[in-house]
Write an enzyme that holds these catalytic residues in place. Structure first.
Site, PDB file in Angstrom:
ATOM      1  N   ARG A  17      -4.876  25.409 110.770  1.00 35.56           N
ATOM      2  CA  ARG A  17      -4.872  24.982 112.173  1.00 35.56           C
ATOM      3  C   ARG A  17      -3.696  25.516 112.978  1.00 35.56           C
ATOM      4  O   ARG A  17      -3.881  26.033 114.086  1.00 35.56           O
ATOM      5  CB  ARG A  17      -4.827  23.442 112.269  1.00 35.56           C
ATOM      6  CG  ARG A  17      -6.165  22.775 112.180  1.00 35.56           C
ATOM      7  CD  ARG A  17      -5.996  21.446 111.492  1.00 35.56           C
ATOM      8  NE  ARG A  17      -5.578  21.696 110.122  1.00 35.56           N
ATOM      9  CZ  ARG A  17      -6.442  21.922 109.138  1.00 35.56           C
ATOM     10  NH1 ARG A  17      -7.707  21.849 109.364  1.00 35.56           N
ATOM     11  NH2 ARG A  17      -6.016  22.220 107.914  1.00 35.56           N
ATOM     12  N   THR A  18      -2.500  25.363 112.460  1.00 35.69           N
ATOM     13  CA  THR A  18      -1.329  25.666 113.289  1.00 35.69           C
ATOM     14  C   THR A  18      -1.281  27.154 113.609  1.00 35.69           C
ATOM     15  O   THR A  18      -1.141  27.554 114.771  1.00 35.69           O
ATOM     16  CB  THR A  18      -0.043  25.213 112.580  1.00 35.69           C
ATOM     17  OG1 THR A  18      -0.218  23.869 112.142  1.00 35.69           O
ATOM     18  CG2 THR A  18       1.157  25.303 113.509  1.00 35.69           C
ATOM     19  N   LYS A  38      11.009  40.681  99.084  1.00 33.04           N
ATOM     20  CA  LYS A  38      12.031  41.595  98.535  1.00 33.04           C
ATOM     21  C   LYS A  38      13.425  41.005  98.698  1.00 33.04           C
ATOM     22  O   LYS A  38      14.413  41.685  98.472  1.00 33.04           O
ATOM     23  CB  LYS A  38      11.958  42.945  99.261  1.00 33.04           C
ATOM     24  CG  LYS A  38      10.641  43.667  99.082  1.00 33.04           C
ATOM     25  CD  LYS A  38      10.665  44.987  99.825  1.00 33.04           C
ATOM     26  CE  LYS A  38       9.545  45.054 100.819  1.00 33.04           C
ATOM     27  NZ  LYS A  38       9.683  46.173 101.757  1.00 33.04           N
ATOM     28  N   ARG A  67       6.590  28.859 110.319  1.00 29.14           N
ATOM     29  CA  ARG A  67       6.474  27.776 109.332  1.00 29.14           C
ATOM     30  C   ARG A  67       7.217  28.206 108.081  1.00 29.14           C
ATOM     31  O   ARG A  67       7.086  29.365 107.641  1.00 29.14           O
ATOM     32  CB  ARG A  67       5.016  27.485 108.998  1.00 29.14           C
ATOM     33  CG  ARG A  67       4.877  26.508 107.838  1.00 29.14           C
ATOM     34  CD  ARG A  67       3.475  26.027 107.647  1.00 29.14           C
ATOM     35  NE  ARG A  67       3.079  25.140 108.736  1.00 29.14           N
ATOM     36  CZ  ARG A  67       1.939  24.449 108.751  1.00 29.14           C
ATOM     37  NH1 ARG A  67       1.083  24.552 107.742  1.00 29.14           N
ATOM     38  NH2 ARG A  67       1.643  23.665 109.765  1.00 29.14           N
ATOM     39  N   HIS A  76       7.378  18.672 112.549  1.00 25.90           N
ATOM     40  CA  HIS A  76       6.240  19.519 112.940  1.00 25.90           C
ATOM     41  C   HIS A  76       5.979  19.215 114.419  1.00 25.90           C
ATOM     42  O   HIS A  76       4.992  18.556 114.769  1.00 25.90           O
ATOM     43  CB  HIS A  76       5.037  19.183 112.056  1.00 25.90           C
ATOM     44  CG  HIS A  76       3.913  20.169 112.114  1.00 25.90           C
ATOM     45  ND1 HIS A  76       3.811  21.170 113.073  1.00 25.90           N
ATOM     46  CD2 HIS A  76       2.811  20.291 111.323  1.00 25.90           C
ATOM     47  CE1 HIS A  76       2.708  21.849 112.863  1.00 25.90           C
ATOM     48  NE2 HIS A  76       2.080  21.350 111.803  1.00 25.90           N
TER      49      HIS A  76
HETATM   50  N1   CP Z   1      -1.991  20.098 110.825  1.00 28.00           N
HETATM   51  C1   CP Z   1      -1.562  21.229 110.261  1.00 28.00           C
HETATM   52  O1   CP Z   1      -0.350  21.545 110.319  1.00 28.00           O
HETATM   53  O2   CP Z   1      -2.529  21.949 109.635  1.00 28.00           O
HETATM   54  P1   CP Z   1      -2.316  23.348 108.923  1.00 28.00           P
HETATM   55  O3   CP Z   1      -1.411  23.107 107.737  1.00 28.00           O
HETATM   56  O4   CP Z   1      -3.674  23.839 108.551  1.00 28.00           O
HETATM   57  O5   CP Z   1      -1.622  24.254 109.909  1.00 28.00           O
END
Ligand code: CP
Length: 304
Positions: free
Chosen positions: A51-52, A80, A101, A129
């Site tokens: 999603r993100t 590396k 991320r 998040h």
């Molecule tokens: N909600 C969320 O962060 O989903 P993903 O891990 O799929 O990005």
């Protein structure tokens, strides 16, 4: 230059403005279609995501921009031994904004110290998040019509669930919010988060049984037990099915309950609940793209 590393980087007014922009994008998508023409977003994902990452990429495309990036550390020079700092200094030569991320808590903050372009924290370990939280806030506002006077239940892995930590920090700014934390003892909300609630005089209770409290909630925020954060597989297996929201438990809930989940789901919500109009989690997914569009416009300082 602004980064978004923690939901607390935004004032309440700014969050409200972002939600208003997202609502306007939903109502008038054509108005925004070329706003980021010529701009590039880099998505640097050192940890898996559906999603993100894809909603950021879709958001940038909807605004007329372009995307580049990688979806796993092993396909980048991190494999590396390149540092996060050197990676963002490099990618900052190619892109106007970076969504990152990383499994290490604080990695986006370290990146922001050397980045020539805005950094967006797209999830750092079990910490934060913030763009999920923006998505959650828009969803609660759209589903409930307000962000104050709510009883919010958070259920599942409240220790490692970074979306819960960000949500608590955001919702505690609104008036008359009460939290009900539902988790096994091993997966309680961390003390540093509870201390913030105590410092601000926000009401909360901690319980272990969902059935005992589901009827008192306006919002139920379900979470997955975060296997990837456990040091011990046996402990994960023991706790993974602590809570399963099913049709029977939904019968105990209010008629206007809103059930949210950041997803991915494993077992914690029965698929039979998906047809219940109170299940909001796929509408929540859709809201994520619009909130990320609003955020990209803000960080790139572009008006429609
Ligand atoms: N909600 C969320 O962060 O989903 P993903 O891990 O799929 O990005």
């Amino acid at each position: 230059m602004r980064h978004l590393l923690d939901i607390r980087d935004l004032t309440t007014n700014e969050i409200d403005e972002l939600m208003d922009t997202a609502e306007d994008i939903i109502a008038n998508p054509k108005k925004y279609a070329e706003c980021l023409h010529g701009k590039k977003l880099a998505t640097l994902f050192f940890e898996p995501s559906t999603r993100t990452r894809l909603s950021f990429e879709a958001a940038m495309m909807e605004l007329g921009g372009n995307v580049l990036g990688f979806s796993e550390a092993k396909s980048s020079s991190a494999a590396k031994g390149e540092s996060v700092g050197d990676t963002v200094r490099t990618v900052g030569c190619y892109a106007d904004v970076i969504a990152m991320r990383h499994p290490r808590e604080g990695a986006p903050t370290a990146a922001a110290m050397v980045s020539p372009v805005p950094i967006i924290n797209a999830g750092d370990g079990g910490h934060n998040h913030p763009t999920q939280t923006l998505t959650d806030l828009l969803t609660i506002r759209r589903e409930k019509g307000r962000l104050n006077q709510l009883v919010i239940g958070c259920c599942g892995d409240l220790k490692f669930g970074r979306t819960v930590h960000s949500l608590i920090h955001a919702m505690m700014r609104y008036k008359s919010i009460r939290f009900v934390f539902i988790s096994p003892k091993e997966l309680r909300v961390p003390d540093y988060v509870l201390e913030t609630l105590q410092k601000h005089g926000i009401s909360y209770v901690e319980v272990e049984k969902l059935e005992d409290v589901i009827g008192t909630l306006d919002v139920l925020y379900m979470t997955r037990v975060q296997r990837e954060r456990f040091f011990n597989e046996e402990e994960y297996l023991r706790l993974k099915d602590s809570y399963i929201l099913d049709v029977e438990k939904m019968k105990l809930a209010r008629k206007d309950l809103a059930v949210l989940h950041p997803l991915p789901r494993v077992n914690e919500i029965s698929v039979k609940v998906d047809d219940d109009p109170r299940a909001c989690y796929f509408r929540q997914v859709a809201n994520g793209k619009y909130m990320r569009e609003a955020l990209l416009l803000k960080l790139l300082e572009v008006d429609a």
